[in-house]
Design an enzyme around this catalytic site. Structure first.
Site, PDB file in Angstrom:
ATOM      1  CG  ASN A  97      -3.189   3.425  10.182  1.00  9.02           C
ATOM      2  OD1 ASN A  97      -3.640   4.229   9.567  1.00  9.02           O
ATOM      3  ND2 ASN A  97      -2.072   3.351  10.877  1.00  9.02           N
ATOM      4  CB  THR A 100      10.410  -9.374 -12.473  1.00 11.34           C
ATOM      5  OG1 THR A 100      11.410  -9.201 -13.617  1.00 11.34           O
ATOM      6  CG2 THR A 100      10.016 -10.980 -12.581  1.00 11.34           C
ATOM      7  CB  SER A 150      -1.512  -3.639   2.371  1.00 16.98           C
ATOM      8  OG  SER A 150      -0.375  -4.375   2.645  1.00 16.98           O
ATOM      9  CB  ALA A 151      -0.970  -9.023   0.165  1.00 14.47           C
ATOM     10  CG  HIS A 152       1.378  -6.698   5.107  1.00 17.66           C
ATOM     11  ND1 HIS A 152       1.647  -6.307   6.518  1.00 17.66           N
ATOM     12  CD2 HIS A 152       1.683  -5.748   4.572  1.00 17.66           C
ATOM     13  CE1 HIS A 152       1.925  -5.042   6.719  1.00 17.66           C
ATOM     14  NE2 HIS A 152       2.121  -4.554   5.282  1.00 17.66           N
ATOM     15  CB  ALA A 156      -0.819  -0.139   1.269  1.00 22.42           C
ATOM     16  CB  THR A 157       4.324   1.952   1.172  1.00 21.59           C
ATOM     17  OG1 THR A 157       3.997   1.534   2.451  1.00 21.59           O
ATOM     18  CG2 THR A 157       5.255   3.357   1.244  1.00 21.59           C
ATOM     19  CB  CYS A 186       9.829   5.069  21.639  1.00 19.90           C
ATOM     20  SG  CYS A 186       9.294   4.509  22.943  1.00 19.90           S
TER      21      CYS A 186
HETATM   22  C1  LIG Z   1      -0.077  -0.860   6.555  1.00 22.39           C
HETATM   23  C2  LIG Z   1      -0.831   0.399   5.734  1.00 22.39           C
HETATM   24  C3  LIG Z   1      -0.109   0.965   4.965  1.00 22.39           C
HETATM   25  C4  LIG Z   1       1.197   0.584   4.313  1.00 22.39           C
HETATM   26  O1  LIG Z   1       1.037  -0.775   3.737  1.00 22.39           O
HETATM   27  P1  LIG Z   1       2.156  -1.670   3.146  1.00 22.39           P
HETATM   28  O2  LIG Z   1       1.568  -2.646   2.321  1.00 22.39           O
HETATM   29  O3  LIG Z   1       2.839  -2.178   4.380  1.00 22.39           O
HETATM   30  O4  LIG Z   1       3.118  -0.757   2.664  1.00 22.39           O
HETATM   31  C5  LIG Z   1      -0.788   1.955   4.293  1.00 22.39           C
HETATM   32  N1  LIG Z   1      -1.771   2.541   4.807  1.00 22.39           N
HETATM   33  C6  LIG Z   1      -2.487   2.024   5.875  1.00 22.39           C
HETATM   34  C7  LIG Z   1      -3.832   2.744   6.311  1.00 22.39           C
HETATM   35  C8  LIG Z   1      -1.881   0.942   6.361  1.00 22.39           C
HETATM   36  O5  LIG Z   1      -2.518   0.520   7.567  1.00 22.39           O
END
Ligand SMILES: *Cc1c(COP(=O)(O)O)cnc(C)c1O
Length: 404
Positions: free
Chosen positions: A153, A242, A201-203, A73-74, A328
């Site tokens: 988040n 790729t 974002s998949a994770h 997502a970044t 921190c």
């Molecule tokens: C985790 C998160 C991201 C970043 O996603 P990545 O796939 O880890 O780069 C961006 N936006 C929100 C709201 C998130 O929770």
């Protein structure tokens, strides 16, 4: 019960076993490059990637051609903001976002500011929501893009996305939403909601790390983006590199599971989050909920505990993996900018805990967590002269403190 109890699913989620199973053959047997056109290994990889693309598209009501795979997502947020700003420079120079966005949006917006774009950072109400009227007032003829996240988040607040998107598009601006937290828990429909660009974002949805996507609308209107990564022309030229086939197969599978199980998962997690909240509230006073009381991610519970010390609270929680509202940073202990934006005072921001429940969370874990938190807070409050005084009815704000 396995310790620590993982209640930090907004940070990341474990890969679902079913996801991993489908990924494995693509590391060793079907290891081809999806861009290899001259042999069957390449074709098989391409087929797997296109299947994954359709699984991701289906989850958000898009068509497969509208999905651009990224590293997360970044990167999707970077591509949406930088790519649109560059492509539509003639049309405008103004971009609107809001103060509780993830850093991947905020820092990209600040970069655009350095490059000469006008940026507006809308405020949020005490529940963390953007008022569509504020957006309407901020829009002008030169606004090219509005970027407002789907779900926060930290505090889990859901934005009124359809209203905000309609407002933006009425003025001819494109609407982007960072939906990293949403797809495994909340329905998303880019058509019904009028979204032009959407980051995933998949994770955060039981898929692998390092994998994500940007939805890019193909009609009404057709959105074009200036690429930010150059090379072999993959992903319709918008993102060269790729393709990580096993990761994409995992992402697709995670989306298919989310589509099938989202509603039952969401109901179960909502009930468990309430059980956690009740378990804590029944035994402790002066506990405050951060975020919106109802318009929030069902798996999120963000609480502040008055009259305890933030660091001591976190140190007591070694067997529960959670996040706190004080990050921190090297020297200073800065409270969360998100809680600050909601108007939460520094003291309460420092003692906030974010509980993020997930697919594997059990009722036993929730009861254990509620018990542990209660125990720690009670113990810390026993040591707190301020809590004593407050309980005896003193108004602490009226006391003048002398030092030395
Ligand atoms: C985790 C998160 C991201 C970043 O996603 P990545 O796939 O880890 O780069 C961006 N936006 C929100 C709201 C998130 O929770």
């Amino acid at each position: 019960m396995k310790l620590p109890i993982y209640l930090d699913h907004h940070a990341t989620t474990p890969v679902d076993r079913r996801v991993l199973e489908r990924m494995l053959p693509y590391f060793t047997e079907d290891f081809g490059n999806a861009a290899s056109r001259s042999h069957s290994l390449g074709w098989r990889a391409e087929e797997a990637v296109e299947w994954a693309r359709s699984q991701v598209a289906d989850l958000i009501g898009a068509s497969p051609k509208e999905i651009i795979f990224t590293s997360g997502a970044t990167e999707a947020n970077n591509l949406a903001l930088l790519g649109a700003a560059e492509m539509y420079r003639e049309k405008g120079d103004h971009i609107i976002t809001q103060v509780t966005e993830h850093k991947a949006v905020l820092d990209t917006a600040k970069r655009l500011q350095q490059l000469g774009y006008r940026l507006t950072f809308l405020p949020v109400d005490p529940h963390g929501r953007v008022d569509p009227d504020d957006l309407r007032k901020a829009l002008d003829r030169r606004t090219l893009l509005v970027s407002i996240m789907f779900a926060n988040n930290e505090v889990g607040t859901l934005q009124p996305i359809a209203d905000l998107a309609r407002t933006a598009r009425e003025q001819g601006a494109l609407f982007h939403s960072d939906a990293a937290q949403a797809p495994a828990l909340v329905p998303i429909d880019v058509e019904a909601m009028g979204i032009d660009l959407l980051s995933l974002s998949a994770h955060k949805a039981y898929g692998p790390k390092g994998i994500g996507a940007l939805y890019v609308r193909r009609k009404n209107p057709r959105v074009r983006l200036a690429p930010q990564m150059f090379g072999g022309g993959h992903e319709r030229g918008m993102r060269s590199g790729t393709l990580p086939v096993p990761g994409l197969v995992g992402f697709g599978t995670a989306c298919e599971i989310a589509a099938a199980e989202r509603d039952t998962d969401a109901r179960r997690l909502h009930d468990l989050a309430r059980r956690l909240h009740d378990g804590i509230r029944d035994r402790l006073d002066e506990v405050y909920l951060n975020g919106h009381p109802t318009e929030r991610l069902p798996n999120n519970l963000n609480l502040s505990f008055a009259y305890v010390e933030g660091e001591a609270l976190m140190m007591g929680m070694t067997d529960i993996a959670v996040s706190s509202g004080s990050a921190c940073s090297s020297a200073s202990l800065e409270p969360s900018y998100v809680l600050k934006a909601l108007g939460v005072g520094d003291d309460l921001a420092h003692t906030s805990i974010r509980f993020g429940l997930g697919r594997s969370t059990t009722r036993e874990e929730i009861d254990y967590a509620a018990g542990r938190v209660t125990e720690i807070v009670l113990r810390l409050r026993e040591l707190s002269p301020l809590y004593e005084m407050a309980k005896q009815g003193m108004d602490l704000k009226k006391i003048s403190w002398k030092s030395g």
